[in-house]
Design an enzyme around this catalytic site. Structure first.
Site, PDB file in Angstrom:
ATOM      1  N   SER A   1       0.871  -1.182   0.000  1.00 23.10           N
ATOM      2  CA  SER A   1       0.000   0.000   0.000  1.00 23.10           C
ATOM      3  C   SER A   1       0.902   1.224   0.000  1.00 23.10           C
ATOM      4  O   SER A   1       2.068   1.136   0.420  1.00 23.10           O
ATOM      5  CB  SER A   1      -0.858   0.004   1.278  1.00 23.10           C
ATOM      6  OG  SER A   1      -1.386   1.298   1.519  1.00 23.10           O
TER       7      SER A   1
ATOM      8  N   TYR B   1      -2.412  -1.038  10.400  1.00 22.75           N
ATOM      9  CA  TYR B   1      -2.360  -1.255   8.946  1.00 22.75           C
ATOM     10  C   TYR B   1      -1.044  -0.716   8.370  1.00 22.75           C
ATOM     11  O   TYR B   1      -0.338  -1.403   7.627  1.00 22.75           O
ATOM     12  CB  TYR B   1      -3.552  -0.550   8.292  1.00 22.75           C
ATOM     13  CG  TYR B   1      -3.688  -0.766   6.808  1.00 22.75           C
ATOM     14  CD1 TYR B   1      -4.318  -1.898   6.299  1.00 22.75           C
ATOM     15  CD2 TYR B   1      -3.202   0.176   5.889  1.00 22.75           C
ATOM     16  CE1 TYR B   1      -4.459  -2.096   4.932  1.00 22.75           C
ATOM     17  CE2 TYR B   1      -3.331  -0.011   4.519  1.00 22.75           C
ATOM     18  CZ  TYR B   1      -3.971  -1.144   4.047  1.00 22.75           C
ATOM     19  OH  TYR B   1      -4.109  -1.339   2.684  1.00 22.75           O
TER      20      TYR B   1
HETATM   21  P1  NAD Z   1     -11.102  -6.417  -0.298  1.00 24.22           P
HETATM   22  O1  NAD Z   1     -11.676  -6.330   1.052  1.00 24.22           O
HETATM   23  O2  NAD Z   1     -12.022  -6.484  -1.478  1.00 24.22           O
HETATM   24  O3  NAD Z   1     -10.107  -7.650  -0.431  1.00 24.22           O
HETATM   25  C1  NAD Z   1      -9.454  -8.258   0.635  1.00 24.22           C
HETATM   26  C2  NAD Z   1      -9.578  -9.749   0.423  1.00 24.22           C
HETATM   27  O4  NAD Z   1      -8.821 -10.424   1.424  1.00 24.22           O
HETATM   28  C3  NAD Z   1     -11.017 -10.228   0.539  1.00 24.22           C
HETATM   29  O5  NAD Z   1     -11.322 -11.072  -0.538  1.00 24.22           O
HETATM   30  C4  NAD Z   1     -11.037 -10.998   1.863  1.00 24.22           C
HETATM   31  O6  NAD Z   1     -11.971 -12.061   1.886  1.00 24.22           O
HETATM   32  C5  NAD Z   1      -9.608 -11.511   1.886  1.00 24.22           C
HETATM   33  N1  NAD Z   1      -9.184 -11.897   3.237  1.00 24.22           N
HETATM   34  C6  NAD Z   1      -9.365 -11.235   4.400  1.00 24.22           C
HETATM   35  N2  NAD Z   1      -8.869 -11.943   5.420  1.00 24.22           N
HETATM   36  C7  NAD Z   1      -8.352 -13.080   4.890  1.00 24.22           C
HETATM   37  C8  NAD Z   1      -7.689 -14.201   5.426  1.00 24.22           C
HETATM   38  N3  NAD Z   1      -7.457 -14.306   6.745  1.00 24.22           N
HETATM   39  N4  NAD Z   1      -7.292 -15.184   4.590  1.00 24.22           N
HETATM   40  C9  NAD Z   1      -7.522 -15.100   3.254  1.00 24.22           C
HETATM   41  N5  NAD Z   1      -8.149 -14.048   2.684  1.00 24.22           N
HETATM   42  C10 NAD Z   1      -8.549 -13.058   3.495  1.00 24.22           C
HETATM   43  O7  NAD Z   1     -10.108  -5.159  -0.407  1.00 24.22           O
HETATM   44  P2  NAD Z   1      -8.976  -4.824  -1.475  1.00 24.22           P
HETATM   45  O8  NAD Z   1      -8.908  -3.356  -1.533  1.00 24.22           O
HETATM   46  O9  NAD Z   1      -9.177  -5.589  -2.721  1.00 24.22           O
HETATM   47  O10 NAD Z   1      -7.669  -5.319  -0.696  1.00 24.22           O
HETATM   48  C11 NAD Z   1      -6.718  -6.193  -1.279  1.00 24.22           C
HETATM   49  C12 NAD Z   1      -5.312  -5.797  -0.848  1.00 24.22           C
HETATM   50  O11 NAD Z   1      -5.003  -4.515  -1.395  1.00 24.22           O
HETATM   51  C13 NAD Z   1      -5.119  -5.668   0.674  1.00 24.22           C
HETATM   52  O12 NAD Z   1      -3.871  -6.205   1.038  1.00 24.22           O
HETATM   53  C14 NAD Z   1      -5.126  -4.172   0.893  1.00 24.22           C
HETATM   54  O13 NAD Z   1      -4.392  -3.784   2.029  1.00 24.22           O
HETATM   55  C15 NAD Z   1      -4.465  -3.692  -0.394  1.00 24.22           C
HETATM   56  N6  NAD Z   1      -4.705  -2.278  -0.696  1.00 24.22           N
HETATM   57  C16 NAD Z   1      -5.939  -1.828  -1.041  1.00 24.22           C
HETATM   58  C17 NAD Z   1      -6.110  -0.479  -1.323  1.00 24.22           C
HETATM   59  C18 NAD Z   1      -7.433   0.099  -1.746  1.00 24.22           C
HETATM   60  O14 NAD Z   1      -7.514   1.338  -1.876  1.00 24.22           O
HETATM   61  N7  NAD Z   1      -8.454  -0.679  -2.001  1.00 24.22           N
HETATM   62  C19 NAD Z   1      -5.038   0.399  -1.237  1.00 24.22           C
HETATM   63  C20 NAD Z   1      -3.802  -0.110  -0.866  1.00 24.22           C
HETATM   64  C21 NAD Z   1      -3.640  -1.447  -0.599  1.00 24.22           C
END
Ligand code: NAD
Length: 272
Positions: free
Chosen positions: A157, A170
């Site tokens: 991130s 986080y």
């Molecule tokens: P999201 O909530 O759609 O995806 C997260 C996924 O992780 C979900 O499918 C959830 O079921 C899964 N998950 C949660 N706990 C779990 C576990 N214990 N075991 C296996 N799977 C698990 O959100 P996203 O935005 O798609 O996030 C994906 C990644 O991207 C994360 O690591 C997040 O920190 C990172 N990220 C997202 C953003 C953003 O703006 N959306 C920005 C920076 C980083």
């Protein structure tokens, strides 16, 4: 040796947390590049199956299966790799994407909220990286599919470098990923294993829906993005596919920011 038509043809890719959001877009992008995909989910089997069906339908040569696994549990991660190897033979790419946010002011943060975020976002990525490396070393080079022994992509991130008040657990988890990723690069680069991170900025998914679903929240986000567009999961999917492919072979031990310029301190646009 016949050259593959697609950038990830014949490769086996595990994408954790790929029933939704960024992971789903990464799985779909890699699937259309010809890879065999493991759609890992923690909850919501139907959504994971939809992603797998989409890949099978839309990829000319790739296959897809779903595997349930909590990435913070050592035994479950080991089982996910065992099932993948049983089904597809090996693993070529691991995208350690699963991640969560549990936000609290630091002085009120319950220990569980700290621990759960670190367990999933940092320890989960360590466990997936460790099992990937074991498998890469066990099976040896597959020159017919890639010039590298294997590839690990950590989903980090912008908060691996931008401090985040109210989200210290986080930010600490993502900051920790920098040293995990770079140490893996240093330790296993000589074995031709590539390890990199992708650092998304603000991408419209469930994790931040409470922010982008209101006008005020969207405007607040846009104020942090020089490019003046909130990201979509596909912005990350295309970069992840390329980063897993031989087109980016010489990229190792680095973070690719996919953030519309969020890390360029837009608050200083008008002289601070
Ligand atoms: P999201 O909530 O759609 O995806 C997260 C996924 O992780 C979900 O499918 C959830 O079921 C899964 N998950 C949660 N706990 C779990 C576990 N214990 N075991 C296996 N799977 C698990 O959100 P996203 O935005 O798609 O996030 C994906 C990644 O991207 C994360 O690591 C997040 O920190 C990172 N990220 C997202 C953003 C953003 O703006 N959306 C920005 C920076 C980083």
């Amino acid at each position: 040796m016949q050259k593959p038509n697609k950038r990830l043809q014949g490769q086996i890719c595990i994408v954790t947390g790929s029933s939704s959001g960024i992971g789903k877009a990464v799985a779909m992008a890699m699937g259309t590049e010809g890879a065999n995909i493991v759609v890992n989910y923690h909850s919501g089997k139907e959504k994971a199956e939809e992603v797998a069906h989409w890949i099978i339908k839309n990829s000319s040569c790739g296959d897809a299966i779903v595997i349930k696994c909590d990435v913070s549990k050592e035994d479950e991660v080991k089982q996910m790799f065992e099932k993948t190897i049983k089904e597809f033979g090996t693993v070529d790419v691991c995208v350690a994407n699963a991640g969560i946010q549990i936000d609290h002011p630091l002085h009120e943060m319950p220990f569980d909220a700290w621990k759960k975020v670190i367990d999933i976002n940092l320890t989960g990525q360590f466990l997936c990286a460790r099992e990937s490396i074991k498998e890469f070393l066990r099976r040896g080079m597959r020159e017919e599919v890639s010039k590298s022994l294997g590839k690990i992509i950590h989903m980090s991130s912008v908060h691996e470098v931008i401090p985040w008040a109210g989200h210290a657990n986080y930010a600490a988890s993502k900051g920790g990923l920098v040293m995990l990723m770079q140490s893996i690069c240093q330790e296993y680069g000589p074995k031709k294993i590539r390890c990199n991170s992708i650092a998304p900025g603000a991408i419209k998914t469930e994790i931040n829906k409470d922010v982008w679903s209101t006008k005020e929240g969207r405007e607040g986000m846009l104020g942090l993005i020089p490019y003046k567009r909130i990201g979509i999961p596909e912005d990350i999917g295309s970069v992840a596919s390329w980063l897993a492919s031989d087109e980016s072979e010489y990229i190792n031990g680095t973070t690719i920011y996919v953030d519309g310029g969020m890390t360029c301190y837009p608050g200083f646009t008008t002289n601070g």
